[in-house]
Design a protein around this motif. Structure first.
Motif, PDB file in Angstrom:
ATOM      1  N   MET A  89       3.586  -4.883  -1.594  1.00  0.00           N
ATOM      2  CA  MET A  89       3.979  -3.500  -1.310  1.00  0.00           C
ATOM      3  C   MET A  89       5.455  -3.442  -0.926  1.00  0.00           C
ATOM      4  SD  MET A  89       0.496  -2.571   0.802  1.00  0.00           S
ATOM      5  CE  MET A  89       0.892  -0.925   1.371  1.00  0.00           C
ATOM      6  N   ASP A 135       8.713  -1.309  -2.329  1.00  0.00           N
ATOM      7  CA  ASP A 135       9.531  -0.469  -1.443  1.00  0.00           C
ATOM      8  C   ASP A 135      11.018  -0.789  -1.577  1.00  0.00           C
ATOM      9  OD1 ASP A 135       7.198   0.652  -0.454  1.00  0.00           O
ATOM     10  OD2 ASP A 135       7.157  -0.597   1.351  1.00  0.00           O
ATOM     11  N   TYR A 143       6.285   6.051   6.618  1.00  0.00           N
ATOM     12  CA  TYR A 143       5.183   5.504   5.817  1.00  0.00           C
ATOM     13  C   TYR A 143       4.183   4.698   6.636  1.00  0.00           C
ATOM     14  CZ  TYR A 143       5.980   7.579   1.371  1.00  0.00           C
ATOM     15  OH  TYR A 143       6.049   8.507   0.371  1.00  0.00           O
ATOM     16  N   ILE A 188       0.265   4.621   5.613  1.00  0.00           N
ATOM     17  CA  ILE A 188      -0.476   3.398   5.326  1.00  0.00           C
ATOM     18  C   ILE A 188      -1.697   3.267   6.238  1.00  0.00           C
ATOM     19  CG2 ILE A 188      -0.296   0.869   5.554  1.00  0.00           C
ATOM     20  CD1 ILE A 188       2.547   1.214   4.291  1.00  0.00           C
ATOM     21  N   ARG A 198       3.671   4.862  -6.377  1.00  0.00           N
ATOM     22  CA  ARG A 198       3.544   4.264  -5.047  1.00  0.00           C
ATOM     23  C   ARG A 198       2.117   4.424  -4.525  1.00  0.00           C
ATOM     24  NH1 ARG A 198       7.460   3.341  -0.543  1.00  0.00           N
ATOM     25  NH2 ARG A 198       9.067   4.386  -1.748  1.00  0.00           N
ATOM     26  N   TYR A 223      -0.053   1.196  -3.455  1.00  0.00           N
ATOM     27  CA  TYR A 223      -0.518   1.071  -2.073  1.00  0.00           C
ATOM     28  C   TYR A 223      -2.048   1.066  -2.036  1.00  0.00           C
ATOM     29  CZ  TYR A 223       4.037   1.955   0.257  1.00  0.00           C
ATOM     30  OH  TYR A 223       5.325   1.877   0.742  1.00  0.00           O
ATOM     31  N   HIS A 240      -3.601  -2.308  -3.084  1.00  0.00           N
ATOM     32  CA  HIS A 240      -3.462  -3.397  -2.104  1.00  0.00           C
ATOM     33  C   HIS A 240      -4.252  -3.117  -0.821  1.00  0.00           C
ATOM     34  CE1 HIS A 240      -0.737  -5.858  -4.398  1.00  0.00           C
ATOM     35  NE2 HIS A 240      -0.044  -4.779  -4.715  1.00  0.00           N
ATOM     36  N   ARG A 262       4.441  -5.584   7.821  1.00  0.00           N
ATOM     37  CA  ARG A 262       5.135  -4.875   6.745  1.00  0.00           C
ATOM     38  C   ARG A 262       6.653  -4.911   6.979  1.00  0.00           C
ATOM     39  NH1 ARG A 262       6.229   1.016   6.269  1.00  0.00           N
ATOM     40  NH2 ARG A 262       6.713   1.425   4.078  1.00  0.00           N
TER      41      ARG A 262
END
Lengths: 207, 207
Positions: A154, A158, A181, A185, B143, B147, B150, B189
């Motif tokens: 991901m 990005d 985001y 998420i 996107r 997303y 995943h 992330r």
């Protein structure tokens, strides 16, 4: 547009706009007379940024100031400015916090080799992993590997979207992309749990 | 163990333990005399749960009470109880909030077919996507798809770890897994972004 137009366009109250101008969070307008300044799209965008950081990310004004300063005067090393801007986002970490971050280090190894072991996100990960451990949900090696693999995929997407050319814009995009985001998420993950659990029940019902 | 032992084991102050007992958040101990009750591992675990929800997830006590009630008396439909328990986690959504959630619906379709379109996570996703849109970072179809793919893979792993058998334990695990792992994922992330960006710079430097 005049300051009244800026208020109308953005919905930010006049007193707040004036406060941001005084504080340097909003750059001054273009003076076209002793008593008149004109504002443009960059002011609209800056107010949207401040509002997003204040309201959506619940950032204190001092942190917003840090981020705005990095956008307005990025360092020569873009990644350095980026790192400092993202580090200003919550969850807060004490300024004098230092590693080692043993739990985070194990997980970071699964993500990739280029991570700065002293970065704020390492402290944030260490705290989050310690909280998980305290309720008996410490991360397993298998989970760390699987999460790392998917989150890195991901992240590759990005990073490819970050605008190049203007360093200030790149920082603005990255800060917003990080802060804005994260709730997207989290909500998508809850829906994915729901979908997997309900699909399994439906399948069982079909048998 | 006596209540003093529970205090020692968990670090939760005596006054707080007594308060949780009065409020029914902590089940009563086993009475072994007119003035003595004994507590066990289930009390230690419950205090860890309450602390995690209060301190890590910043949940108000009323929400903790909702979750604890669902763990102690799960409905016949486990997924119903699970959904209600997870819905009590932040970010808060108004009790009378109703759809439609147009932005979230587009994204939910990418996640899977079994999502309840009226669930709290849909409202949370709608709000998060609206915030992203307001700063010009509305989610693209590409996107959303990436997303979704995943996050669903991660969710499949998560759901496979939920303990089966005891429904209360399953709810407890799911609530903690949701609340406690959201900050883990957010921090991972950020590290993944850092790794991808720094790897790209290092590669460019090598050329």
């Amino acid at each position: 547009m005049r300051i009244s137009g800026l208020v109308e366009r953005t919905g930010v109250p006049l007193a707040t706009v004036k406060y941001y101008l005084r504080e340097g969070l909003l750059p001054p307008g273009r003076a076209v007379g002793a008593k008149l300044s004109l504002y443009g799209e960059e002011h609209v965008r800056r107010l949207a940024l401040i509002r997003a950081l204040r309201d959506t990310a619940n950032l204190p004004l001092a942190r917003v100031r840090t981020i705005v300063a990095l956008i307005d005067e990025p360092a020569d090393d873009l990644l350095e400015s980026l790192g400092r801007a993202v580090a200003a986002l919550p969850p807060a970490v004490a300024d004098d916090r230092q590693g080692p971050y043993p739990r985070a280090e194990g997980v970071a190894r699964e993500i990739g080799p280029a991570i700065d072991p002293g970065s704020t996100a390492m402290a944030q990960l260490e705290d989050a992993l310690a909280a998980a451990e305290s309720v008996g949900l410490g991360i397993s090696a298998e989970r760390a590997r699987l999460y790392a693999q998917h989150l890195r995929a991901m992240a590759e997407f990005d990073i490819a979207q970050v605008p190049t050319g203007d360093r200030g814009r790149a920082i603005e995009y990255s800060v917003l992309g990080t802060a804005i985001y994260e709730p997207v998420i989290a909500a998508m993950r809850r829906l994915a749990h729901q979908d997997v659990a309900r699909s399994a029940r439906d399948d069982a019902g079909d048998r």
